[in-house]
Design a protein around this motif. Structure first.
Motif, PDB file in Angstrom:
ATOM      1  N   VAL A 233     -12.059  31.075   0.395  1.00 18.70           N
ATOM      2  CA  VAL A 233     -11.750  31.857  -0.801  1.00 18.70           C
ATOM      3  C   VAL A 233     -10.972  30.983  -1.779  1.00 18.70           C
ATOM      4  N   GLY A 234     -11.525  30.840  -2.977  1.00 17.05           N
ATOM      5  CA  GLY A 234     -10.833  30.141  -4.049  1.00 17.05           C
ATOM      6  C   GLY A 234     -10.046  31.146  -4.863  1.00 17.05           C
TER       7      GLY A 234
ATOM      8  N   LYS B  67      -2.067  37.257   8.726  1.00 23.23           N
ATOM      9  CA  LYS B  67      -2.624  36.694   9.961  1.00 23.23           C
ATOM     10  C   LYS B  67      -4.086  36.264   9.817  1.00 23.23           C
ATOM     11  N   GLU B  68      -4.800  36.860   8.875  1.00 26.28           N
ATOM     12  CA  GLU B  68      -6.218  36.531   8.689  1.00 26.28           C
ATOM     13  C   GLU B  68      -6.415  35.167   8.036  1.00 26.28           C
ATOM     14  N   VAL B  69      -5.399  34.702   7.323  1.00 31.02           N
ATOM     15  CA  VAL B  69      -5.498  33.423   6.607  1.00 31.02           C
ATOM     16  C   VAL B  69      -5.107  32.298   7.556  1.00 31.02           C
ATOM     17  N   LEU B  70      -6.089  31.459   7.869  1.00 32.56           N
ATOM     18  CA  LEU B  70      -5.844  30.331   8.773  1.00 32.56           C
ATOM     19  C   LEU B  70      -5.217  29.150   8.047  1.00 32.56           C
ATOM     20  N   ASP B  71      -5.693  28.893   6.849  1.00 30.54           N
ATOM     21  CA  ASP B  71      -5.198  27.774   6.044  1.00 30.54           C
ATOM     22  C   ASP B  71      -5.037  28.236   4.605  1.00 30.54           C
ATOM     23  N   CYS B  72      -4.022  27.734   3.955  1.00 32.62           N
ATOM     24  CA  CYS B  72      -3.805  27.976   2.530  1.00 32.62           C
ATOM     25  C   CYS B  72      -3.374  26.652   1.921  1.00 32.62           C
ATOM     26  N   ASN B  73      -4.163  26.157   0.991  1.00 30.35           N
ATOM     27  CA  ASN B  73      -3.877  24.870   0.380  1.00 30.35           C
ATOM     28  C   ASN B  73      -3.831  24.979  -1.131  1.00 30.35           C
ATOM     29  N   LEU B  74      -2.781  24.436  -1.734  1.00 29.47           N
ATOM     30  CA  LEU B  74      -2.698  24.288  -3.177  1.00 29.47           C
ATOM     31  C   LEU B  74      -3.614  23.121  -3.529  1.00 29.47           C
ATOM     32  N   VAL B  75      -4.553  23.342  -4.445  1.00 31.94           N
ATOM     33  CA  VAL B  75      -5.561  22.319  -4.730  1.00 31.94           C
ATOM     34  C   VAL B  75      -5.636  22.030  -6.228  1.00 31.94           C
TER      35      VAL B  75
ATOM     36  N   LEU C  59      -8.265  29.207   0.403  1.00 29.42           N
ATOM     37  CA  LEU C  59      -7.900  29.882   1.643  1.00 29.42           C
ATOM     38  C   LEU C  59      -9.050  29.794   2.634  1.00 29.42           C
ATOM     39  N   LYS C  60      -8.707  29.609   3.895  1.00 29.63           N
ATOM     40  CA  LYS C  60      -9.678  29.656   4.984  1.00 29.63           C
ATOM     41  C   LYS C  60      -9.346  30.908   5.789  1.00 29.63           C
ATOM     42  N   ILE C  61     -10.323  31.809   5.880  1.00 39.00           N
ATOM     43  CA  ILE C  61     -10.099  33.122   6.482  1.00 39.00           C
ATOM     44  C   ILE C  61     -11.142  33.390   7.557  1.00 39.00           C
TER      45      ILE C  61
ATOM     46  N   THR D 156     -15.391  33.920  -3.576  1.00 44.49           N
ATOM     47  CA  THR D 156     -15.612  33.974  -2.138  1.00 44.49           C
ATOM     48  C   THR D 156     -16.843  33.172  -1.738  1.00 44.49           C
ATOM     49  N   PHE D 157     -16.706  32.403  -0.652  1.00 46.08           N
ATOM     50  CA  PHE D 157     -17.802  31.599  -0.118  1.00 46.08           C
ATOM     51  C   PHE D 157     -17.917  31.875   1.379  1.00 46.08           C
ATOM     52  N   PHE D 158     -19.011  32.522   1.782  1.00 48.90           N
ATOM     53  CA  PHE D 158     -19.237  32.759   3.207  1.00 48.90           C
ATOM     54  C   PHE D 158     -19.846  31.502   3.809  1.00 48.90           C
ATOM     55  N   VAL D 159     -19.268  31.035   4.896  1.00 48.25           N
ATOM     56  CA  VAL D 159     -19.743  29.826   5.561  1.00 48.25           C
ATOM     57  C   VAL D 159     -20.960  30.181   6.400  1.00 48.25           C
ATOM     58  N   LEU D 160     -22.064  29.496   6.132  1.00 49.80           N
ATOM     59  CA  LEU D 160     -23.301  29.747   6.867  1.00 49.80           C
ATOM     60  C   LEU D 160     -23.356  28.959   8.170  1.00 49.80           C
TER      61      LEU D 160
END
Length: 159
Positions: free
Chosen positions: A76-77, A99-107, A115-117, A144-148
């Motif tokens: 998620v951007g 808890k759903e957010v695994l990673d959060c990076n300032l970019v 965000l990686k969820i 939002t980008f769903f990982v295939l």
């Protein structure tokens, strides 16, 4: 690759210990010592020093997401409405508790944060989106980008 110590104080043996532990943190000290060609006592002392000096940030199991019902990976951007230290701090505080957010990076680039969820499925993400993501402080836009397919995940550091 040079065998000289890095400026950080790691020598060849330290780097070899770290590489081996990245592959298998459950390796017995005696096996690790044999692998890096030092005595078990030296290996233990060096491993403890690497932990104490925070070259190793944590030791944990890597869980198979699908095995625990979290098979959907979403990136998620997020664009904030203001670029101020206060708005960043407020956003980071709230996201840090999710808890759903695994990673959060300032970019840098099109988004302020990436965000990686992980969720159970698209429906689970839809609920998360509607109840939490769109209510995050200062959010102007979410993409939002769903990982295939996960091609490479959590690869060992190359050093």
């Amino acid at each position: 690759m040079s065998e000289e110590p890095f400026t950080s104080g790691l020598d060849r043996i330290d780097r070899n210990i770290l590489r081996a532990l990245q592959k298998d943190a459950r390796i017995a000290n005696s096996d690790l010592a044999r692998l890096v060609n030092v005595s078990a006592a030296t290996c233990h002392r060096r491993t403890q020093r690497l932990l104490e000096n925070r070259f190793i940030s944590s030791v944990r199991a890597q869980i198979a997401p699908a095995g625990v019902g979290l098979g959907t990976l979403v990136m998620v951007g997020v664009v904030l409405d203001r670029s101020t230290p206060e708005s960043f701090a407020e956003f980071e505080k709230v996201v840090g508790g999710m808890k759903e957010v695994l990673d959060c990076n300032l970019v840098a680039g099109d988004f302020d944060y990436l965000l990686k969820i992980r969720t159970r499925d698209m429906e689970g993400f839809n609920v998360l989106h509607g109840k939490k993501l769109i209510t995050l402080p200062g959010v102007r836009q979410i993409r939002t980008f769903f990982v295939l397919k996960e091609v490479k995940d959590n690869a060992p550091l190359a050093f």
